[in-house]
Design a protein around this motif. Sequence first.
Motif, PDB file in Angstrom:
ATOM      1  N   SER A 151     -25.212  31.319 -16.718  1.00 39.51           N
ATOM      2  CA  SER A 151     -26.547  30.585 -17.206  1.00 39.51           C
ATOM      3  C   SER A 151     -27.628  31.455 -18.205  1.00 39.51           C
ATOM      4  CB  SER A 151     -27.402  29.900 -16.149  1.00 39.51           C
ATOM      5  OG  SER A 151     -28.025  30.954 -15.442  1.00 39.51           O
TER       6      SER A 151
ATOM      7  N   ASP B 103     -30.758  25.167 -16.757  1.00 40.82           N
ATOM      8  CA  ASP B 103     -30.048  26.359 -16.801  1.00 40.82           C
ATOM      9  C   ASP B 103     -31.029  27.555 -16.380  1.00 40.82           C
ATOM     10  OD1 ASP B 103     -27.653  24.899 -17.053  1.00 40.82           O
ATOM     11  OD2 ASP B 103     -27.278  25.880 -18.938  1.00 40.82           O
TER      12      ASP B 103
ATOM     13  N   GLY C 111     -27.471  28.861 -21.157  1.00 36.61           N
ATOM     14  CA  GLY C 111     -28.659  28.081 -21.119  1.00 36.61           C
ATOM     15  C   GLY C 111     -29.518  28.108 -22.690  1.00 36.61           C
TER      16      GLY C 111
END
Length: 85
Positions: A32, A67, A36
């Motif tokens: 992430s 995220d 993200g």
Amino acid sequence: MPGTPAAPRRAHSDGVAAASFVLGLVGLLVFSVVLGPAALALGSMALFQGTARRGRAVLGLALGVADLVVLAVVTAADHAYVWSL
């Protein structure tokens, strides 16, 4: 860009919106810290280019934020950047 047809440009931005959504969704599970921000960037780019898939781009933005929130919560709870299963 002058002389550029609108259809290929819109198709490109639709693909960017879909990529944003997929990266945001996968980022909830793994990696992430990279996926993200990538979902945020691609979602913003798709909206700026005027995608026909506006909902998918917005979902990509929301998942990109999710995220980063999940990453912050896991990091704060475990004092680490690694998930342990």
